[in-house]
Design an enzyme around this catalytic site. Structure first.
Site, PDB file in Angstrom:
ATOM      1  N   CYS A   1      -7.919   4.030 -22.531  1.00 39.65           N
ATOM      2  CA  CYS A   1      -8.912   2.976 -22.677  1.00 39.65           C
ATOM      3  C   CYS A   1      -8.776   1.954 -21.547  1.00 39.65           C
ATOM      4  O   CYS A   1      -9.164   2.238 -20.420  1.00 39.65           O
ATOM      5  CB  CYS A   1      -8.838   2.343 -24.060  1.00 39.65           C
ATOM      6  SG  CYS A   1     -10.311   1.360 -24.459  1.00 39.65           S
TER       7      CYS A   1
ATOM      8  N   HIS B   1      -8.972   6.811 -27.778  1.00 47.20           N
ATOM      9  CA  HIS B   1      -7.617   6.407 -28.156  1.00 47.20           C
ATOM     10  C   HIS B   1      -6.920   7.531 -28.910  1.00 47.20           C
ATOM     11  O   HIS B   1      -6.970   7.588 -30.151  1.00 47.20           O
ATOM     12  CB  HIS B   1      -7.673   5.159 -29.042  1.00 47.20           C
ATOM     13  CG  HIS B   1      -8.034   3.909 -28.324  1.00 47.20           C
ATOM     14  ND1 HIS B   1      -7.108   3.129 -27.672  1.00 47.20           N
ATOM     15  CD2 HIS B   1      -9.235   3.305 -28.144  1.00 47.20           C
ATOM     16  CE1 HIS B   1      -7.712   2.096 -27.125  1.00 47.20           C
ATOM     17  NE2 HIS B   1      -9.000   2.177 -27.391  1.00 47.20           N
TER      18      HIS B   1
ATOM     19  N   GLU C   1      -3.910   7.724 -29.453  1.00 44.08           N
ATOM     20  CA  GLU C   1      -2.734   7.155 -30.130  1.00 44.08           C
ATOM     21  C   GLU C   1      -3.038   6.526 -31.475  1.00 44.08           C
ATOM     22  O   GLU C   1      -2.136   6.282 -32.277  1.00 44.08           O
ATOM     23  CB  GLU C   1      -2.084   6.100 -29.228  1.00 44.08           C
ATOM     24  CG  GLU C   1      -2.701   4.709 -29.250  1.00 44.08           C
ATOM     25  CD  GLU C   1      -3.998   4.557 -28.479  1.00 44.08           C
ATOM     26  OE1 GLU C   1      -4.454   3.420 -28.306  1.00 44.08           O
ATOM     27  OE2 GLU C   1      -4.584   5.579 -28.053  1.00 44.08           O
TER      28      GLU C   1
END
Length: 243
Positions: A91, A181, A183
């Site tokens: 990002c 994202h 994560e």
């Protein structure tokens, strides 16, 4: 070759941790060190690293007045590119990599991207060292106002969002960025929705529920990406520039 590659994770704020990505990198036998330049921590030198991950944040990629450590992060990305150290931007990290290497980032004229979106891999992803061979019918969690509008010279688009925005790119031979994202989990996403609600209260609840319901899907999609990145860090032979 580093059997347990040391990967520095640059985290810009408390609300944007490596979360699932950190777990997956460690499961692949990487050693992680999280660096918080927003708290005054020193960024590592290139020769200290086998890999670099740069996470997201609410600031823009060139908001140096708001986040005065960003020029040093961009410089570290450039030095990693020069030295052949595998680097992954997430990002804001994706946008920092683009600007560090000569690209341009703007506020998305189509508005904020938020929640689960399909990842639109290009043909170039099939033979990419990081993305090649990974499952292609996948979704990723998005939360971003800015997008990469101009790529650095020689960069390759690896995925495009439904609106045509650059969703993933190889900015240099060993530097990649993803606008989504990998994560994130539902708990982290819920915190982001509090900081910057992507819609009405009902829309926010629905978006958080969708991310939570997709947990298995997201694990299956992005754990292999983390494992592949560790393999690249393990196999890399950096040029060895002084940090």
């Amino acid at each position: 070759m580093a059997t347990q590659p040391l990967i520095a994770v640059v985290q810009h704020q408390a609300e944007c941790p490596a979360a699932c990505l950190a777990d997956w990198l460690c499961e692949s036998d990487a050693r992680l060190v999280t660096v918080r330049p927003d708290l005054g921590a020193r960024l590592p030198a290139v020769h200290e690293l086998d890999g670099l991950v740069v996470l997201g944040g609410i600031m823009g990629a060139t908001d140096d007045h708001e986040a005065p450590w960003l020029p040093e992060v961009r410089a570290l990305i450039r030095r990693c590119a020069e030295a052949g150290v595998p680097t992954l931007g997430v990002c804001l990290g994706h946008q920092l990599a683009a600007t560090a290497l000569g690209g341009r980032v703007i506020v998305n004229p189509q508005g904020k991207q938020s929640g689960l979106l399909p990842v639109g891999y290009t043909a170039a992803a099939d033979t990419d060292p990081l993305f090649g061979g990974l499952a292609h019918r996948v979704r990723g969690v998005h939360s971003n106002n800015d997008v990469v509008a101009e790529l650095p010279r020689g960069a390759v688009v690896l995925a495009q969002a439904p609106g045509g925005e650059v969703q993933a790119a190889r900015f240099a031979p060993t530097v990649w960025g993803v606008q989504w994202h990998p994560e994130v989990d539902a708990d982290v996403f819920a915190i982001w929705c509090e900081l910057d609600p992507p819609g009405t209260e009902q829309q926010v609840r629905e978006a958080i529920a969708q991310v939570a319901a997709a947990r298995s899907e997201l694990d299956e999609a992005w754990q292999p990406l983390a494992a592949r990145f560790v393999e690249l860090c393990r196999a890399a032979e950096p040029i060895g520039l002084a940090g």
